[in-house]
Design an enzyme around this catalytic site. Structure first.
Site, short mmCIF file in Angstrom:
data_model
loop_
_atom_site.label_atom_id
_atom_site.label_comp_id
_atom_site.label_asym_id
_atom_site.label_seq_id
_atom_site.Cartn_x
_atom_site.Cartn_y
_atom_site.Cartn_z
N SER A 81 13.89 -5.77 2.40
CA SER A 81 12.46 -5.98 2.63
C SER A 81 11.92 -4.77 3.35
O SER A 81 12.61 -4.19 4.20
CB SER A 81 12.20 -7.22 3.49
OG SER A 81 12.44 -8.39 2.76
N GLU A 88 -3.37 5.83 1.69
CA GLU A 88 -4.20 5.05 0.76
C GLU A 88 -3.96 3.55 0.88
O GLU A 88 -4.59 2.78 0.18
CB GLU A 88 -3.92 5.49 -0.68
CG GLU A 88 -4.26 6.94 -0.96
CD GLU A 88 -3.21 7.95 -0.48
OE1 GLU A 88 -3.50 9.15 -0.58
OE2 GLU A 88 -2.12 7.55 -0.02
N SER A 89 -3.03 3.08 1.68
CA SER A 89 -2.73 1.69 2.00
C SER A 89 -1.22 1.47 2.08
O SER A 89 -0.60 1.96 3.00
CB SER A 89 -3.40 0.68 1.09
OG SER A 89 -3.39 -0.59 1.75
N HIS A 94 10.21 -6.97 -1.42
CA HIS A 94 11.14 -8.00 -0.95
C HIS A 94 12.04 -8.30 -2.13
O HIS A 94 11.55 -8.60 -3.23
CB HIS A 94 10.40 -9.27 -0.50
CG HIS A 94 9.38 -8.99 0.55
ND1 HIS A 94 9.70 -8.85 1.88
CD2 HIS A 94 8.05 -8.78 0.46
CE1 HIS A 94 8.61 -8.59 2.57
NE2 HIS A 94 7.59 -8.53 1.72
N CYS A 109 -6.14 2.80 -2.42
CA CYS A 109 -7.56 3.12 -2.57
C CYS A 109 -7.70 4.60 -2.90
O CYS A 109 -6.71 5.30 -3.09
CB CYS A 109 -8.31 2.77 -1.29
SG CYS A 109 -7.79 3.74 0.15
#
Length: 147
Positions: A81, A88-89, A94, A109
């Protein structure tokens, strides 16, 4: 547990002017594209270094900027995980290697190309099936940007 930082030259400076990274596509303005990706019948989901390298390749091919990556290797099943934090984010993963299943979120983004990560995941994990849902996050409400 493994933590990795990238060189400072790749990190967005705090003194830079704020930019509007909203996207305009198909006549719609929104904050970013969020892909919900399920891999079924996948392999190498318990190989921590392989997962890390695959996420890094997703970032590169998506034309995004890696800020930090953190992965955790579980025992006894070997699941992984973690998250790649991007300018950009993010990309999160997982895995359930005993089931051949991985769940990923790819949210980006700006000028990034998050859909490019899908081919990277197919090449790397060789899943029997790939399911992708797309959400356009932060759509304009009443002609005003969500802030």
């Amino acid at each position: 547990m493994e933590t990795k930082n990238v060189e400072a030259s790749n990190v967005v400076g705090l003194d830079e002017e704020p930019k509007d990274f909203f996207i305009e596509r198909d006549g719609e303005r929104f904050a970013g594209t969020h892909l919900i990706i399920d891999l079924k019948g996948a392999s190498r989901l318990d190989d921590l270094k392989f997962v890390e390298n695959t996420l890094i390749e997703c970032v590169k091919r998506s034309k995004a900027t890696l800020l930090h990556i953190h992965l955790h290797h579980f025992t006894p099943n070997g699941g992984v995980s973690g998250v790649a934090v991007l300018a950009e984010s993010h990309i999160s993963i997982h895995t359930w290697p005993e089931k051949g299943y991985a769940a990923l979120d790819v949210f980006m983004c700006g000028d990034s190309e998050p859909h490019n990560s899908i081919d990277v995941l197919k090449e790397a994990f060789g899943p029997d099936e790939v399911l992708v849902d797309e959400i356009r996050r932060g759509k304009e409400i009443d002609g005003k940007s969500v802030e």
